[in-house]
Design a protein around this motif. Structure first.
Motif, short mmCIF file in Angstrom:
data_model
loop_
_atom_site.label_atom_id
_atom_site.label_comp_id
_atom_site.label_asym_id
_atom_site.label_seq_id
_atom_site.Cartn_x
_atom_site.Cartn_y
_atom_site.Cartn_z
N LEU A 135 1.36 -1.36 -0.08
CA LEU A 135 0.09 -0.06 -0.13
C LEU A 135 0.91 1.03 -0.04
O LEU A 135 0.57 2.31 -0.21
N ASP A 136 1.99 1.41 1.01
CA ASP A 136 3.05 2.57 1.13
C ASP A 136 3.78 2.85 -0.22
O ASP A 136 3.85 3.80 -1.09
N LYS A 137 3.80 1.52 -1.20
CA LYS A 137 4.02 1.77 -2.51
C LYS A 137 3.34 2.74 -3.70
O LYS A 137 3.19 2.26 -5.15
N ASP A 138 1.53 2.02 -3.38
CA ASP A 138 0.91 2.54 -4.19
C ASP A 138 0.81 0.76 -5.38
O ASP A 138 0.60 1.40 -6.56
N GLN A 139 0.84 -0.34 -4.70
CA GLN A 139 1.27 -0.98 -5.27
C GLN A 139 0.36 -2.03 -5.04
O GLN A 139 0.45 -3.20 -6.14
N LEU A 140 -0.93 -1.88 -4.13
CA LEU A 140 -1.77 -2.94 -4.26
C LEU A 140 -2.55 -3.21 -5.05
O LEU A 140 -3.80 -2.54 -5.15
N ASN A 141 -3.35 -4.33 -5.52
CA ASN A 141 -4.31 -4.95 -6.48
C ASN A 141 -5.07 -5.29 -5.69
O ASN A 141 -6.20 -4.96 -5.98
N ALA A 183 0.85 -21.80 -0.34
CA ALA A 183 1.66 -20.44 -0.11
C ALA A 183 0.33 -19.44 -0.11
O ALA A 183 0.08 -18.63 -0.48
N ASP A 184 -0.83 -19.98 0.71
CA ASP A 184 -2.12 -19.92 0.10
C ASP A 184 -2.16 -18.58 1.53
O ASP A 184 -3.88 -18.15 2.30
N ASP A 185 -1.92 -18.69 2.41
CA ASP A 185 -1.64 -17.72 3.98
C ASP A 185 -2.04 -16.37 3.63
O ASP A 185 -2.91 -15.83 4.09
N LEU A 186 -1.14 -15.97 2.67
CA LEU A 186 -1.30 -14.54 1.79
C LEU A 186 -1.43 -14.18 0.50
O LEU A 186 -0.36 -14.98 0.23
N VAL A 187 -2.33 -13.69 -0.76
CA VAL A 187 -1.01 -14.07 -1.49
C VAL A 187 -1.90 -12.36 -2.32
O VAL A 187 -3.16 -12.06 -2.27
N LEU A 188 -0.95 -12.06 -2.66
CA LEU A 188 -0.70 -10.15 -2.76
C LEU A 188 -0.90 -10.06 -4.11
O LEU A 188 0.04 -10.56 -5.22
N GLY A 189 -1.97 -9.49 -5.21
CA GLY A 189 -1.67 -8.99 -6.55
C GLY A 189 -1.32 -7.41 -6.59
O GLY A 189 -1.76 -6.29 -5.69
N LEU A 190 0.12 -7.93 -7.38
CA LEU A 190 0.98 -6.76 -7.07
C LEU A 190 0.55 -6.44 -8.81
O LEU A 190 0.71 -7.29 -9.34
N PRO A 191 1.31 -5.36 -9.49
CA PRO A 191 1.37 -4.52 -10.90
C PRO A 191 2.07 -6.19 -11.24
O PRO A 191 3.28 -6.07 -10.92
N GLY A 192 1.47 -6.77 -12.45
CA GLY A 192 1.96 -7.75 -13.46
C GLY A 192 3.03 -8.43 -12.23
O GLY A 192 3.49 -9.73 -13.28
#
Length: 205
Positions: free
Chosen positions: A36-42, A54-63
């Motif tokens: 969020l701080d890098k404005d990259q969280l989709n 790896a299902d504890d947390l999945v983040l969608g970032l640019p690309g």
């Protein structure tokens, strides 16, 4: 004889169970905040069935889609990288399965799987028959030279261990190279493996 009484208040069992995940939640929150701080969280995925271990947390970032497996200890202890990845727990195959599943189910150009632990790589094991051939030395070099190609890794003294990982992964050579050679060590003892899909470029950071 007096019967014992249960003095646990309503909801205490659930609260006790959740306390065991406090560090995992803190690590997950830190990853989300950093994005969020890098404005990259989709987007954010929790208990994503396509992420395997790896299902504890999945983040969608640019690309990029990044899956996380958190493994924390109340009292951090030393670990052997070979035992962790290739031993009874079979963490390498679990990470490969998670990486493959995420790559197939998400449209991002890059797929990354992170194994996050607060344990510490040991200096008391031997990956080779050499001086300073312990887990800490390998992971240090893996961190410094994470952009090496597979052929470059095979030209180092770590070639026998890399060959073990390749064989155990059960991946085709090209897939193992993208799985391994985009890998990186991230601060806080986070072991990360990344891979670009065909036609995409793996990250160099």
């Amino acid at each position: 004889m007096r019967e014992s009484t249960n003095t646990m208040t309503s909801g205490e069992g659930e609260r006790n169970a959740q306390r065991g995940f406090v560090q995992q939640y803190q690590s997950g929150a830190a990853a989300i905040y950093a994005a969020l701080d890098k404005d990259q969280l989709n987007w954010v995925g929790l208990a994503d069935r396509s992420a395997g271990i790896a299902d504890d947390l999945v983040l969608g970032l640019p690309g990029k889609a990044v899956g996380h497996q958190f493994k924390t200890s109340t009292f951090p202890k030393a670990f052997q990288i070979e035992a962790l990845l290739l031993g009874a727990e079979g963490m390498l195959l679990k990470l490969v399965t998670a990486w493959t599943s995420l790559r197939q189910s998400h449209g991002e150009a890059l797929t990354e799987v992170r194994f996050v632990t607060n344990d510490i790589p040991t200096t008391n094991d031997h990956l080779l028959s050499d001086k300073d051939d312990h887990s800490a030395a390998f992971l240090r070099e893996f961190e410094l030279y994470h952009s090496r190609t597979l052929s470059e890794w095979k030209a180092t003294r770590w070639q026998p261990f890399i060959d073990k990982l390749a064989a155990a992964s059960k991946l085709p050579v090209a897939d193992f190279e993208t799985f391994l050679c985009s890998g990186q060590l991230i601060p806080d003892t986070t072991l990360s493996f990344s891979s670009a899909r065909a036609g995409a470029s793996p990250p160099l950071n």
